[in-house]
Write an enzyme that holds these catalytic residues in place. Structure first.
Site, PDB file in Angstrom:
ATOM      1  N   GLU A   1     -77.411 -26.394  11.210  1.00 35.31           N
ATOM      2  CA  GLU A   1     -77.867 -27.692  11.720  1.00 35.31           C
ATOM      3  C   GLU A   1     -76.990 -28.183  12.884  1.00 35.31           C
ATOM      4  OE1 GLU A   1     -77.456 -31.047   9.060  1.00 35.31           O
ATOM      5  OE2 GLU A   1     -78.836 -32.263  10.221  1.00 35.31           O
TER       6      GLU A   1
ATOM      7  N   LYS B   1     -82.020 -26.047  11.375  1.00 35.48           N
ATOM      8  CA  LYS B   1     -82.347 -27.472  11.193  1.00 35.48           C
ATOM      9  C   LYS B   1     -82.034 -28.181  12.495  1.00 35.48           C
ATOM     10  CE  LYS B   1     -81.448 -31.503   8.302  1.00 35.48           C
ATOM     11  NZ  LYS B   1     -81.323 -31.964   6.914  1.00 35.48           N
TER      12      LYS B   1
HETATM   13  P1  13P Z   1     -81.433 -37.600   8.507  1.00 39.70           P
HETATM   14  O1  13P Z   1     -82.840 -37.157   8.199  1.00 39.70           O
HETATM   15  O2  13P Z   1     -81.102 -38.948   7.954  1.00 39.70           O
HETATM   16  O3  13P Z   1     -81.089 -37.451   9.950  1.00 39.70           O
HETATM   17  O4  13P Z   1     -80.466 -36.630   7.738  1.00 39.70           O
HETATM   18  C1  13P Z   1     -80.674 -35.276   7.765  1.00 39.70           C
HETATM   19  C2  13P Z   1     -79.405 -34.563   7.578  1.00 39.70           C
HETATM   20  O5  13P Z   1     -79.324 -33.669   6.777  1.00 39.70           O
HETATM   21  C3  13P Z   1     -78.253 -34.947   8.420  1.00 39.70           C
HETATM   22  O6  13P Z   1     -77.202 -34.053   8.201  1.00 39.70           O
END
Ligand code: 13P
Length: 331
Positions: free
Chosen positions: A176, A218
């Protein structure tokens, strides 16, 4: 197909997605405080219990990303959360990074920690039932000044080392690199930064011989900054987001999931629906779905307010949002 590739693909089946319930103690404390709820191990357990023990979530969720503390806590069914989720066919995952700190080469940017001791922690998480993991890096935009190539590169290197360790431990890595919504930037700048970040990430994964077919990406959507004064239409978001990913993400990866990043729940839902529609039109090669924290939880948290008598109502609100978000990926 190796087991790990099959495991990765099982997290992104048609019409289902992930709940990111992996707020650190610090973030959970801030979230709870905004609804007037004090943060203790018990209130955080009740916060997780609200979502994870909602009847029927298995219709919408393939997996849930948990925080370390939650792995060892029990829900109202008196089962440890990971076990209770697995029994309902929902894969338990774990946030494997240890948060961010200022990047020494440029203290306005952040790098993510957690590689030291990672193999040992992964073994422990696995014993506790985790089947997949997540590592979040943060990429900040400020005009043409930030991000620096050095910060993107350092975060990419750490993501690749993490992915390698996770695959060696027999679990699925979710990578991510979150390009933040904060700032005055345009949507086209956001698109360009997503492309640059993913380009660097995937060439680094290749250098470190990570099995790309077994990873999930992600990502944030390409959006105008939240101080830009501009609201993008879902079609604009979809066009730029899908174009950025098509330009920079290899077709082999197991799937793409989106974070909500501070969009309100309706925006995150409408933008996702437009993205999946656009992806279908341009024949994007990956399954795409949601991995939201805030956009799935915030309405239910407001309805709950930490009070036992509101649990039923809050769960109904949560299910309603999950239903809408899942509809957005059932194109
Ligand atoms: P949000 O959907 O609130 O952005 O969070 C997703 C997430 O995993 C952030 O690390």
């Amino acid at each position: 197909m190796t087991d790990l590739v099959a495991d990765a693909r099982s997290l992104v089946p048609p019409g289902k997605g992930l709940l990111a319930a992996d707020e650190s103690v610090h973030t959970a404390t801030t979230r709870l405080a905004s609804y007037g709820i004090p943060s203790t191990a018990e209130t955080r357990r009740l916060f997780r219990n609200l979502f994870l023990e909602t009847l029927g979530v298995e219709e919408y969720l393939s997996g849930v990303i948990l925080f370390e503390e939650t792995l060892g806590q029990e829900g109202e069914d008196r089962e440890l959360f990971p076990r209770s989720l697995a029994e309902r066919g929902i894969a338990p995952g774990i946030k494997a990074d240890l948060g961010t700190e200022p990047f020494p080469s440029n203290e306005e940017e952040l790098i993510t920690n957690g590689l030291i001791g990672l193999p040992e922690r992964l073994q422990e998480y696995k014993k506790q039932g985790a089947r997949f993991t997540k590592w979040r890096a943060v990429i900040r935009i400020d005009g043409d000044r930030l991000p620096t190539a050095a910060a993107i590169h350092e975060n990419a290197k750490r993501l690749a080392s993490y992915a390698k360790e996770v695959q060696m431990a027999g679990m699925v890595p979710i990578l991510e690199p979150e390009v933040l919504l904060d700032g005055k930037h345009s949507r086209s700048r956001s698109r360009a930064v997503i492309e640059e970040t993913m380009g660097t990430l995937f060439s680094t994964l290749e250098e470190q011989a990570v099995d790309r077919a077994g990873v999930i990406l992600k990502t944030a959507m390409a959006l105008s900054g939240n101080e830009s004064g501009r609201k993008d239409t879902p079609e604009e978001v979809a066009e730029d987001t899908v174009a950025a990913l098509m330009e920079s993400v290899p077709r082999q990866i197991a799937g793409v999931v989106f974070l909500s990043g501070g969009q309100n729940p309706d925006e995150a839902t409408a933008n996702l629906a437009a993205i999946t529609k656009r992806a279908e039109q341009v024949k994007a090669p990956w399954p795409m779905t949601f991995s939201y924290a805030r956009a799935l939880q915030e309405e239910a948290l407001a309805a709950w307010g930490g009070k036992e008598e509101n649990v039923e109502k809050a769960r109904a609100v949560f299910l309603e949002r999950l239903h809408k978000v899942a509809e957005a990926v059932r194109y």
